[in-house]
Write an enzyme that holds these catalytic residues in place. Structure first.
Site, short mmCIF file in Angstrom:
data_model
loop_
_atom_site.label_atom_id
_atom_site.label_comp_id
_atom_site.label_asym_id
_atom_site.label_seq_id
_atom_site.Cartn_x
_atom_site.Cartn_y
_atom_site.Cartn_z
N LYS A 70 0.83 -1.21 0.00
CA LYS A 70 0.00 0.00 0.00
C LYS A 70 0.87 1.26 0.00
CE LYS A 70 -3.23 2.91 0.39
NZ LYS A 70 -4.06 3.28 -0.74
N CYS A 97 -4.42 10.81 1.62
CA CYS A 97 -3.52 9.65 1.53
C CYS A 97 -2.08 9.99 1.16
CB CYS A 97 -4.09 8.64 0.54
SG CYS A 97 -5.60 7.88 1.15
N LYS A 150 0.13 11.97 3.75
CA LYS A 150 0.39 11.28 5.02
C LYS A 150 1.14 9.96 4.79
CE LYS A 150 -3.72 8.60 6.13
NZ LYS A 150 -3.20 7.26 5.92
P1 NAD Z 1 -12.26 8.90 7.51
O1 NAD Z 1 -11.69 9.87 8.46
O2 NAD Z 1 -13.15 9.36 6.41
O3 NAD Z 1 -13.09 7.78 8.31
C1 NAD Z 1 -12.63 7.16 9.48
C2 NAD Z 1 -13.84 6.88 10.36
O4 NAD Z 1 -13.43 6.11 11.47
C3 NAD Z 1 -14.50 8.13 10.91
O5 NAD Z 1 -15.88 8.13 10.57
C4 NAD Z 1 -14.29 8.02 12.42
O6 NAD Z 1 -15.38 8.56 13.17
C5 NAD Z 1 -14.19 6.53 12.60
N1 NAD Z 1 -13.51 6.11 13.82
C6 NAD Z 1 -12.40 6.62 14.39
N2 NAD Z 1 -12.11 5.97 15.52
C7 NAD Z 1 -13.06 5.01 15.68
C8 NAD Z 1 -13.28 4.01 16.64
N3 NAD Z 1 -12.48 3.86 17.69
N4 NAD Z 1 -14.35 3.20 16.48
C9 NAD Z 1 -15.17 3.35 15.42
N5 NAD Z 1 -15.00 4.29 14.48
C10 NAD Z 1 -13.95 5.11 14.60
O7 NAD Z 1 -11.01 8.10 6.94
P2 NAD Z 1 -10.88 7.37 5.51
O8 NAD Z 1 -10.53 8.37 4.48
O9 NAD Z 1 -12.05 6.48 5.31
O10 NAD Z 1 -9.58 6.49 5.77
C11 NAD Z 1 -9.60 5.34 6.62
C12 NAD Z 1 -8.30 4.58 6.41
O11 NAD Z 1 -8.22 4.13 5.06
C13 NAD Z 1 -7.04 5.42 6.63
O12 NAD Z 1 -6.03 4.59 7.16
C14 NAD Z 1 -6.65 5.84 5.23
O13 NAD Z 1 -5.28 6.10 5.10
C15 NAD Z 1 -7.04 4.63 4.42
N6 NAD Z 1 -7.35 4.90 3.01
C16 NAD Z 1 -8.08 5.99 2.66
C17 NAD Z 1 -8.38 6.21 1.31
C18 NAD Z 1 -9.17 7.42 0.88
O14 NAD Z 1 -9.17 7.70 -0.31
N7 NAD Z 1 -9.82 8.14 1.77
C19 NAD Z 1 -7.93 5.32 0.34
C20 NAD Z 1 -7.20 4.20 0.75
C21 NAD Z 1 -6.92 4.00 2.09
#
Ligand code: NAD
Length: 435
Positions: free
Chosen positions: A205, A261, A264
């Protein structure tokens, strides 16, 4: 299969809806009560093309539910995905508190075997920590797998339903079998599910995002040189991209990468390198080039005006870090607006969907207004800056734009317009690495 997804953000919501669409029974959980209440009322908390329909359909058919009761989610799911955020800490490394906190919580509520799948982007070694955390808090059997997400915001539903590849890091047959069952319907066309060891999956990743960020910074650096030597980076891009070893994707010069992404993940990989005595020299340069690139449009305008930016009124088209999303995380527009205001310019900004999120992040500092439409934004402007290449900005009526503007300067931060045509219309056209 009964699937739980913890973290209902950009990744978790798309994953949950996609898995429900293929027939699984999915519960999405989150600690954000407002988000879950909105989802239960039929709304969705993010802008993502096609997602509302997918969520509506699967909720109506009873395959997709939303809850803040994570204990109930854990008890009702065989496979549990962790899709919470992994934001950067001060030193650039990924903050694993949410991931490990969720692991502990899952352990506390398990009443039999579970497969816990880490979907969040996490440094190599995190799945091992997740395993240790769960083992400390439950007597029940479980497996931990790594399954990084490769979706692109703005095209996430397509990426979920028709992935280029699915990467799974597993170390037991049972985990492999369960993940095969979850994903087999998504790869009927022959795109691969790549099973590998867990560390390699975690690394895949970061290496993928680091490579994409590298291509962007590389082209931005080439564009800077094109600007100085009178070459056209667009011609150079086409010439390079025709070589199949290079390929023509992701070679666009612009205002720098942003989003939740690339910035970070590049920082986190640099931090992992430091921890292991392997300095990531290329990525350090990628990041430095990107930081400078985000200030390019402001520097260009300032230079064009002979250092007299104060008092200039700028129309800014596009706030989101890329088109088709409302995501403002690390958006170059943030740096650009700050740079303009600091130099005494005023800004009227317009974005088709990200204005509300921008207002939450930036507020309304003196000198900044949010316009309700593209033409309203250019009214009385001395310069127009294109920051995000939304579809509606591709073929605007430049006759009307010229009538509404006070000045004639156009800065095309995404190289989407024809300089020759705009000059014919009387504009002073500036772009990125094009004469
Ligand atoms: P986001 O901030 O949109 O969503 C994360 C969610 O997790 C939030 O709704 C938050 O309230 C919830 N959360 C936090 N702590 C929690 C807990 N203890 N219990 C339950 N829920 C909890 O983040 P995202 O953009 O969806 O990214 C999530 C992960 O995926 C990250 O590691 C990111 O790097 C990775 N990622 C993101 C993308 C993207 O395009 N956004 C693509 C690939 C990977």
């Amino acid at each position: 299969m009964n699937v739980g997804v913890i973290g209902t953000g950009y990744v978790g919501l798309v994953l949950g809806a996609g898995l429900a669409e293929s027939g699984n029974t999915v519960i999405c959980g989150d600690v954000d009560e407002g988000k879950i209440a909105l989802l239960n009322r039929g709304g969705i908390p993010i802008y993502e093309p096609g997602l509302q329909d997918l969520v509506d359909r699967n909720r109506a058919q009873g395959r997709l539910q939303f809850t803040t009761d994570l204990g109930d989610l854990v008890r009702r799911s065989t496979v549990i995905f962790i899709a919470v955020g992994t934001p950067p800490q001060e030193d650039g490394s990924a903050d694993l508190r949410h991931v490990l906190g969720v692991a502990r919580q899952i352990a506390g509520d398990m009443d039999g075997y579970r497969l816990v799948v880490v979907k969040s982007t996490v440094p190599v070694g995190t799945c091992r920590k997740v395993r240790e955390e769960i083992a400390r808090h439950t007597p029940h059997p479980f497996d931990v797998a790594s399954n990084p997400e490769f979706l692109k915001e703005g095209d996430a539903v397509h990426d979920m339903m028709k992935p280029d590849r699915i990467v799974c890091g597993v170390d037991t047959d049972r985990a492999r079998q369960l993940l095969s069952e979850v994903y087999e319907t998504f790869v009927r066309t022959g795109n691969p599910i790549l099973f590998m060891d867990i560390q390699s999956s975690e690394m895949t990743k970061y290496a993928s995002n680091a490579m994409l960020a590298t291509r962007i910074s590389f082209m931005n650096e080439i564009a800077a040189l094109c600007d100085q030597v009178g070459a056209d980076v667009d011609a150079v891009r086409r010439g390079m991209g025709a070589d199949p070893r290079i390929g023509n994707k992701f070679l666009f010069a612009g205002v720098g990468y942003g989003g939740s992404c690339f910035p970070k993940d590049v920082k986190a990989l640099i931090a992992t390198g430091q921890d292991h005595g392997v300095p990531m020299r290329i990525l350090e340069a990628v990041e430095a080039v990107n930081e400078r690139q985000k200030t390019l449009l402001v520097r260009k305008l300032d230079e064009h005006l002979g250092g007299r930016l104060a008092g200039i009124h700028v129309a800014l088209w596009g706030l989101a870090f890329k088109p088709n999303t409302d995501d403002m995380r690390e958006a170059p527009a943030l740096v650009i607006i700050q740079g303009l205001l600091e130099r005494g310019a005023t800004v009227a900004a317009y974005d088709p969907v990200a204005t509300e999120n921008a207002r939450k992040v930036i507020g309304i500092p003196p000198g900044l207004t949010y316009a309700p439409g593209a033409l309203e934004a250019v009214a009385g402007a001395d310069a127009l800056m294109l920051v995000t290449e939304w579809g509606e900005f591709r073929q605007p009526d430049f006759g009307l734009v010229r009538e509404r503007m006070r000045g004639r300067i156009v800065l095309d931060g995404r190289n989407i317009w024809s300089g020759a045509r705009l000059r014919e219309l009387g504009f002073e056209y500036l772009a990125v690495g094009r004469p």
